[in-house]
Design a protein around this motif. Structure first.
Motif, PDB file in Angstrom:
ATOM      1  N   LEU A  89       0.852  -1.183   0.000  1.00 58.00           N
ATOM      2  CA  LEU A  89       0.000   0.000   0.000  1.00 58.00           C
ATOM      3  C   LEU A  89       0.891   1.237   0.000  1.00 58.00           C
ATOM      4  N   SER A  90       0.575   2.186  -0.867  1.00 57.97           N
ATOM      5  CA  SER A  90       1.362   3.423  -0.951  1.00 57.97           C
ATOM      6  C   SER A  90       0.472   4.631  -0.713  1.00 57.97           C
ATOM      7  N   LEU A  91       1.088   5.670  -0.190  1.00 57.33           N
ATOM      8  CA  LEU A  91       0.390   6.918   0.081  1.00 57.33           C
ATOM      9  C   LEU A  91       1.254   8.081  -0.372  1.00 57.33           C
ATOM     10  N   VAL A  92       0.633   9.026  -1.058  1.00 54.80           N
ATOM     11  CA  VAL A  92       1.323  10.249  -1.482  1.00 54.80           C
ATOM     12  C   VAL A  92       0.580  11.436  -0.866  1.00 54.80           C
ATOM     13  N   ILE A  93       1.304  12.271  -0.139  1.00 50.62           N
ATOM     14  CA  ILE A  93       0.726  13.513   0.378  1.00 50.62           C
ATOM     15  C   ILE A  93       1.336  14.670  -0.402  1.00 50.62           C
ATOM     16  N   CYS A  94       0.463  15.478  -1.014  1.00 51.54           N
ATOM     17  CA  CYS A  94       0.894  16.586  -1.862  1.00 51.54           C
ATOM     18  C   CYS A  94       0.538  17.912  -1.197  1.00 51.54           C
ATOM     19  N   ASP A  95       1.438  18.843  -1.241  1.00 56.67           N
ATOM     20  CA  ASP A  95       1.214  20.157  -0.650  1.00 56.67           C
ATOM     21  C   ASP A  95       1.547  21.228  -1.676  1.00 56.67           C
ATOM     22  N   ILE A  96       0.650  22.191  -1.849  1.00 56.85           N
ATOM     23  CA  ILE A  96       0.909  23.281  -2.792  1.00 56.85           C
ATOM     24  C   ILE A  96       1.989  24.188  -2.206  1.00 56.85           C
ATOM     25  N   ASP A  97       3.021  24.390  -2.966  1.00 51.53           N
ATOM     26  CA  ASP A  97       4.159  25.188  -2.485  1.00 51.53           C
ATOM     27  C   ASP A  97       3.783  26.670  -2.374  1.00 51.53           C
ATOM     28  N   ASN A  98       4.225  27.277  -1.271  1.00 54.19           N
ATOM     29  CA  ASN A  98       4.044  28.725  -1.069  1.00 54.19           C
ATOM     30  C   ASN A  98       2.589  29.161  -1.228  1.00 54.19           C
ATOM     31  N   PHE A  99       1.690  28.347  -0.727  1.00 56.54           N
ATOM     32  CA  PHE A  99       0.272  28.661  -0.952  1.00 56.54           C
ATOM     33  C   PHE A  99      -0.187  29.861  -0.121  1.00 56.54           C
ATOM     34  N   ALA A 135       7.688  31.203 -10.408  1.00 55.30           N
ATOM     35  CA  ALA A 135       6.600  32.055 -10.935  1.00 55.30           C
ATOM     36  C   ALA A 135       5.404  31.247 -11.408  1.00 55.30           C
ATOM     37  N   ILE A 136       5.344  29.982 -11.050  1.00 57.21           N
ATOM     38  CA  ILE A 136       4.169  29.156 -11.340  1.00 57.21           C
ATOM     39  C   ILE A 136       3.836  28.341 -10.094  1.00 57.21           C
ATOM     40  N   VAL A 137       2.608  27.805 -10.069  1.00 57.43           N
ATOM     41  CA  VAL A 137       2.176  26.947  -8.965  1.00 57.43           C
ATOM     42  C   VAL A 137       2.869  25.596  -9.092  1.00 57.43           C
ATOM     43  N   THR A 138       3.439  25.115  -7.993  1.00 53.24           N
ATOM     44  CA  THR A 138       4.068  23.794  -7.953  1.00 53.24           C
ATOM     45  C   THR A 138       3.605  23.062  -6.701  1.00 53.24           C
ATOM     46  N   VAL A 139       3.876  21.773  -6.664  1.00 49.52           N
ATOM     47  CA  VAL A 139       3.556  20.978  -5.476  1.00 49.52           C
ATOM     48  C   VAL A 139       4.778  20.171  -5.055  1.00 49.52           C
ATOM     49  N   SER A 140       4.821  19.875  -3.768  1.00 50.76           N
ATOM     50  CA  SER A 140       5.801  18.924  -3.235  1.00 50.76           C
ATOM     51  C   SER A 140       5.036  17.695  -2.766  1.00 50.76           C
ATOM     52  N   CYS A 141       5.663  16.526  -2.909  1.00 52.04           N
ATOM     53  CA  CYS A 141       4.993  15.274  -2.561  1.00 52.04           C
ATOM     54  C   CYS A 141       5.867  14.433  -1.638  1.00 52.04           C
ATOM     55  N   GLY A 142       5.230  13.869  -0.626  1.00 51.60           N
ATOM     56  CA  GLY A 142       5.873  12.882   0.223  1.00 51.60           C
ATOM     57  C   GLY A 142       5.260  11.531  -0.037  1.00 51.60           C
ATOM     58  N   VAL A 143       6.116  10.560  -0.317  1.00 50.74           N
ATOM     59  CA  VAL A 143       5.661   9.226  -0.709  1.00 50.74           C
ATOM     60  C   VAL A 143       6.060   8.226   0.364  1.00 50.74           C
ATOM     61  N   ALA A 144       5.113   7.365   0.747  1.00 48.35           N
ATOM     62  CA  ALA A 144       5.418   6.293   1.700  1.00 48.35           C
ATOM     63  C   ALA A 144       4.833   4.996   1.189  1.00 48.35           C
ATOM     64  N   ASN A 145       5.555   3.923   1.470  1.00 52.71           N
ATOM     65  CA  ASN A 145       5.116   2.601   1.024  1.00 52.71           C
ATOM     66  C   ASN A 145       5.292   1.605   2.166  1.00 52.71           C
ATOM     67  N   VAL A 146       4.343   0.670   2.273  1.00 50.05           N
ATOM     68  CA  VAL A 146       4.398  -0.314   3.337  1.00 50.05           C
ATOM     69  C   VAL A 146       3.695  -1.588   2.891  1.00 50.05           C
ATOM     70  N   LEU A 147       4.105  -2.688   3.450  1.00 49.33           N
ATOM     71  CA  LEU A 147       3.332  -3.916   3.353  1.00 49.33           C
ATOM     72  C   LEU A 147       2.532  -4.000   4.647  1.00 49.33           C
ATOM     73  N   PRO A 148       1.230  -3.697   4.616  1.00 50.06           N
ATOM     74  CA  PRO A 148       0.455  -3.644   5.867  1.00 50.06           C
ATOM     75  C   PRO A 148       0.518  -4.961   6.630  1.00 50.06           C
ATOM     76  N   MET A 149       0.633  -4.851   7.940  1.00 47.01           N
ATOM     77  CA  MET A 149       0.652  -6.022   8.811  1.00 47.01           C
ATOM     78  C   MET A 149       0.180  -5.607  10.195  1.00 47.01           C
ATOM     79  N   ALA A 150      -0.070  -6.604  11.011  1.00 43.74           N
ATOM     80  CA  ALA A 150      -0.673  -6.359  12.319  1.00 43.74           C
ATOM     81  C   ALA A 150       0.201  -5.497  13.221  1.00 43.74           C
ATOM     82  N   ASP A 151       1.524  -5.491  12.982  1.00 47.38           N
ATOM     83  CA  ASP A 151       2.431  -4.719  13.840  1.00 47.38           C
ATOM     84  C   ASP A 151       2.359  -3.216  13.577  1.00 47.38           C
ATOM     85  N   TYR A 152       1.678  -2.818  12.508  1.00 47.29           N
ATOM     86  CA  TYR A 152       1.602  -1.413  12.139  1.00 47.29           C
ATOM     87  C   TYR A 152       0.174  -0.897  12.264  1.00 47.29           C
TER      88      TYR A 152
END
Length: 338
Positions: free
Chosen positions: A177-187, A265-282
């Protein structure tokens, strides 16, 4: 009560050909479409082929009687069954109780009183259609509660629900399972410079662009909060997630939305990416935390890029030296083109 009989389909199940013919002739004169079943097994097959608005079911049939047909239909439709009107010569208390217990909504006795049958058929079909309309309205209302009104992508409530759902599936089926969190830069600067109405339009354009960058039906773009968006990527490896993240960053960059107070001088985004194999310990929150940390790295490295971090499995943690970080960064970033 008014029912449009042109589209109303009635399934008649009776092993007596004379009764079946009488019922069919009468109902067709009333304008209904009639499907005939000469026995219980045929009734079961024909129900799922035609999905009738009403079932007229004889109680006493050989091999599979009306009671058993109703039981099976209830089980197979998980209770979401068209109304069943039982036609029976049985009037004893036990038979009547049994009929209602298994889901029959009404019954008529033999010999049939045609005027009574006519009114009950009309009433049950109307009731069934009203119930369908109510379910559809509830479904639309529930869907609306999962949509962010400004950006028209899924909202935070839907994010929490879907992440938990896909986490559970990942645990059961050992899927990444992967998750990407995107944030608009200098919003904040964007809002200060252009005003909040322009900021709202910017959020809408970014949301639309992120949605266009997602190709699989299972992938979900959500508004995580403020100027942050989150993308849930079920059954996706880190390689797949970073490919998607690059597409997200480039997609926003290529829109060239003006942002005079930003370095490019244009709108950009930064992204943080995380990946995991889900299991009971998490917990799912571990994945969110790791994606947040990756987003922080992307911001610190200059924005307009992604950074990615694995959530390490327990075995890998155990093999790491004491004091080592429990997440391992991938040193791969997308930088603005010159």
């Amino acid at each position: 009560m008014s029912v449009n009989p042109d589209s109303a389909v009635i399934l008649v199940a009776d092993d007596d050909p004379f009764i079946r013919h009488m019922l069919t002739s009468y109902l067709e004169r009333e304008g209904y479409q009639v499907i005939e079943a000469p026995h219980g097994e045929a009734a079961l097959d024909l129900y799922f082929y035609h999905l009738p608005d009403l079932v007229l079911l004889d109680a006493l049939m050989p091999v599979v009687d009306g009671f058993e047909v109703c039981r099976r239909l209830q089980a197979l439709t998980q209770g979401n069954l068209a109304p069943v009107l039982m036609i029976t010569g049985l009037e004893d208390e036990k038979s009547v109780d049994q009929a209602f217990e298994i889901g029959v909504v009404d019954y008529v006795t033999k010999p049939i009183n045609w005027a009574v049958l006519r009114q009950r058929v009309r009433r049950l079909i109307l009731q069934h259609r009203l119930e369908i309309q109510l379910r559809e309205a509830n479904h639309r209302l529930q869907k609306l509660t999962m949509i962010d009104s400004l950006t028209q992508v899924a909202n935070r409530r839907r994010f929490d629900e879907y992440l938990l759902q896909e986490w559970g599936r990942g645990v059961r089926e050992s899927l990444p399972l992967s998750l990407v969190i995107c944030d608009i830069d200098n919003f904040k600067n964007y809002n200060d410079h252009y005003g909040h109405q322009a900021g709202d339009r910017c959020l809408q354009e970014v949301a639309k662009t992120l949605n266009q960058c997602i190709s699989r039906p299972a992938d979900l773009v959500t508004r995580y909060g403020g100027e942050e968006f989150a993308v849930i990527l079920p059954n996706t490896t880190m390689e797949g997630a970073t490919t998607v993240s690059q597409r997200l960053v480039q997609g926003i960059q290529q829109r060239e939305l003006p942002h005079d107070t930003a370095p490019q001088a244009i709108v950009t985004v930064s992204c943080g990416v995380a990946n995991v194999l889900p299991m009971a310990d998490y917990l799912p929150s571990d994945l969110v935390f790791t994606a947040d940390q990756a987003l922080y790295q992307a911001k610190a490295q200059g924005r307009n890029q992604y950074q990615a971090i694995y959530v390490m499995p327990p075995a890998a943690k155990q093999s790491m030296p004491p004091g080592a970080a429990s997440a391992m960064p991938i040193l791969r970033s997308l930088w603005p083109e010159a």
